[in-house]
Design a protein around this motif. Structure first.
Motif, mmCIF file in Angstrom:
data_model
loop_
_atom_site.group_PDB
_atom_site.id
_atom_site.type_symbol
_atom_site.label_atom_id
_atom_site.label_comp_id
_atom_site.label_asym_id
_atom_site.label_seq_id
_atom_site.Cartn_x
_atom_site.Cartn_y
_atom_site.Cartn_z
ATOM 1 N N THR A 103 0.816 -1.211 0.000
ATOM 2 C CA THR A 103 0.000 0.000 0.000
ATOM 3 C C THR A 103 0.853 1.266 0.000
ATOM 4 O O THR A 103 0.396 2.325 0.391
ATOM 5 C CB THR A 103 -0.954 -0.018 1.210
ATOM 6 N N GLY A 104 2.132 1.133 -0.403
ATOM 7 C CA GLY A 104 3.003 2.302 -0.422
ATOM 8 C C GLY A 104 3.389 2.746 0.965
ATOM 9 O O GLY A 104 3.316 3.931 1.298
ATOM 10 N N LEU A 105 3.816 1.816 1.814
ATOM 11 C CA LEU A 105 4.165 2.108 3.199
ATOM 12 C C LEU A 105 5.452 2.941 3.239
ATOM 13 O O LEU A 105 6.490 2.522 2.718
ATOM 14 C CB LEU A 105 4.371 0.804 3.969
ATOM 15 N N PHE A 106 5.381 4.125 3.842
ATOM 16 C CA PHE A 106 6.574 4.966 3.950
ATOM 17 C C PHE A 106 7.627 4.284 4.831
ATOM 18 O O PHE A 106 7.304 3.695 5.862
ATOM 19 C CB PHE A 106 6.216 6.326 4.557
ATOM 20 N N TRP A 107 8.898 4.403 4.397
ATOM 21 C CA TRP A 107 9.995 3.849 5.202
ATOM 22 C C TRP A 107 10.271 4.751 6.388
ATOM 23 O O TRP A 107 10.406 5.961 6.247
ATOM 24 C CB TRP A 107 11.269 3.722 4.365
ATOM 25 N N THR A 108 10.353 4.150 7.576
ATOM 26 C CA THR A 108 10.821 4.860 8.766
ATOM 27 C C THR A 108 11.722 3.903 9.537
ATOM 28 O O THR A 108 11.619 2.669 9.408
ATOM 29 C CB THR A 108 9.672 5.312 9.694
ATOM 30 N N GLU A 109 12.608 4.469 10.341
ATOM 31 C CA GLU A 109 13.520 3.655 11.153
ATOM 32 C C GLU A 109 12.732 2.715 12.063
ATOM 33 O O GLU A 109 13.073 1.536 12.215
ATOM 34 C CB GLU A 109 14.414 4.571 11.984
ATOM 35 N N GLU A 110 11.674 3.245 12.656
ATOM 36 C CA GLU A 110 10.853 2.445 13.567
ATOM 37 C C GLU A 110 10.229 1.246 12.854
ATOM 38 O O GLU A 110 10.276 0.115 13.346
ATOM 39 C CB GLU A 110 9.754 3.329 14.160
ATOM 40 N N ARG A 111 9.646 1.498 11.679
ATOM 41 C CA ARG A 111 9.010 0.403 10.933
ATOM 42 C C ARG A 111 10.030 -0.622 10.450
ATOM 43 O O ARG A 111 9.733 -1.817 10.359
ATOM 44 C CB ARG A 111 8.237 0.972 9.742
ATOM 45 N N SER A 112 11.261 -0.160 10.130
ATOM 46 C CA SER A 112 12.295 -1.068 9.628
ATOM 47 C C SER A 112 12.751 -2.062 10.686
ATOM 48 O O SER A 112 13.414 -3.047 10.369
ATOM 49 C CB SER A 112 13.493 -0.280 9.109
ATOM 50 N N LYS A 113 12.411 -1.806 11.957
ATOM 51 C CA LYS A 113 12.748 -2.728 13.029
ATOM 52 C C LYS A 113 11.592 -3.669 13.361
ATOM 53 O O LYS A 113 11.758 -4.620 14.127
ATOM 54 C CB LYS A 113 13.156 -1.945 14.278
ATOM 55 N N MET A 114 10.427 -3.389 12.787
ATOM 56 C CA MET A 114 9.250 -4.238 13.020
ATOM 57 C C MET A 114 8.992 -5.190 11.863
ATOM 58 O O MET A 114 8.431 -6.277 12.051
ATOM 59 C CB MET A 114 8.007 -3.358 13.228
ATOM 60 N N LEU A 115 9.386 -4.774 10.636
ATOM 61 C CA LEU A 115 9.061 -5.509 9.422
ATOM 62 C C LEU A 115 10.269 -5.519 8.496
ATOM 63 O O LEU A 115 11.214 -4.741 8.681
ATOM 64 C CB LEU A 115 7.883 -4.845 8.700
ATOM 65 N N TYR A 116 10.239 -6.384 7.482
ATOM 66 C CA TYR A 116 11.246 -6.356 6.426
ATOM 67 C C TYR A 116 10.718 -5.453 5.317
ATOM 68 O O TYR A 116 9.711 -5.766 4.676
ATOM 69 C CB TYR A 116 11.528 -7.764 5.909
ATOM 70 N N LEU A 117 11.392 -4.334 5.112
ATOM 71 C CA LEU A 117 10.920 -3.318 4.175
ATOM 72 C C LEU A 117 11.787 -3.281 2.920
ATOM 73 O O LEU A 117 13.013 -3.195 3.016
ATOM 74 C CB LEU A 117 10.932 -1.943 4.844
ATOM 75 N N VAL A 118 11.129 -3.321 1.768
ATOM 76 C CA VAL A 118 11.827 -3.248 0.479
ATOM 77 C C VAL A 118 11.373 -1.978 -0.243
ATOM 78 O O VAL A 118 10.264 -1.922 -0.778
ATOM 79 C CB VAL A 118 11.527 -4.481 -0.395
#
Length: 278
Positions: A103-118
């Protein structure tokens, strides 16, 4: 009778050919990386054209839809789109209800520690009003003391609150933010005069302006990468590899040009961040 025998033989050959073709497409991820292999189940909120939206026939359309289908073809899985509002997506993914967020999830440092973001594209925020509004805006601080609409639990809401806090520290009035679950609801409130302005990603604001239901005043605020998000690292890496191949053969450029989205400059895609730590 002879015709029926010939037809039956032909049908059998076609069936065998299709079966053989299916057998040659081996998934690029182990079954354990998917909740229900070979299905790749992803959440999507089809309310943000041209990223993802529903057409007049009720069919899913947009860059994220076509890109996911192309990725699925490359890694030999079946794409399954689960329509839902954005706010519950991250906790639902982390609890294992589906495989990915598309859904076009914005990258943030916090989210990068919860999920694998590409990361796969870039986006920024626009400020817009109803076309009939007499309000004129040149910068974010012009929203001080104004009633502004934004979609809830999004990067846009988060940045708006950060900006509002910074404005208040300068002695300006804070923004009166009102949150909505969809851009459609935000637009309706704007048209009804319940809001003075609204915030959304550039591309969605552009789409609203093209339809004559918005006037954009400021673009390109707080630009950052947007991502596909995963609970499983192997699936995330397989998708990143597929994106690299899609970029190399020109498919990436064609899709982004078709939908007017902002491309990443990279030619090699990868997971950004360490991923879940617990």
């Amino acid at each position: 009778m002879r015709f029926l025998k010939i037809f039956s033989a032909f049908a059998l050959l076609v069936g065998l050919s299709q079966a053989a073709g299916a057998q040659t497409c081996t998934p690029k991820v182990p079954a354990s990386s998917l909740i229900e292999a070979p299905k790749w189940q992803m959440s999507i909120n089809p309310t943000l054209p041209p990223q993802q939206f529903v057409d007049d026939k009720g069919e899913l359309q947009g860059l994220n839809v076509e890109l996911a289908r192309e990725i699925a073809k490359r890694i030999c899985v079946e794409p399954v789109f689960l329509r839902m509002d954005f706010p519950p997506m991250i906790p639902a993914l982390r609890s294992g209800r589906f495989d990915a967020i598309n859904t076009g999830l914005f990258w943030t440092e916090e989210r990068s520690k919860m999920l694998y973001l590409v990361p796969y594209a870039q986006q920024a925020i626009s400020i817009y009003t109803d076309p009939s509004s007499s309000l004129k805006l040149e910068k974010f601080e012009d929203l001080a003391g104004r009633v502004v609409g934004v979609e809830s639990a999004t990067y846009t809401e988060r940045k708006a609150r950060e900006f509002s806090t910074a404005m208040e520290a300068k002695g300006l009035k804070p923004i009166e933010l009102r949150t909505f679950t969809t851009v459609t609801a935000t637009s309706a409130a704007l048209r009804a005069g319940q809001l003075e302005a609204a915030l959304n990603i550039n591309e969605t604001a552009n789409s609203l302006e093209q339809k004559g239901i918005a006037k954009i005043w400021v673009r390109d605020i707080a630009g950052t990468d947007i991502t596909l998000a995963f609970r499983d690292k192997l699936l995330a890496q397989a998708v990143a590899d597929a994106l690299t191949a899609i970029r190399a053969d020109g498919t990436y450029d064609k899709l982004f040009d078709k939908f007017g989205m902002t491309k990443l400059k990279t030619t090699t895609f990868a997971i950004r961040g360490d991923g879940p730590t617990n």
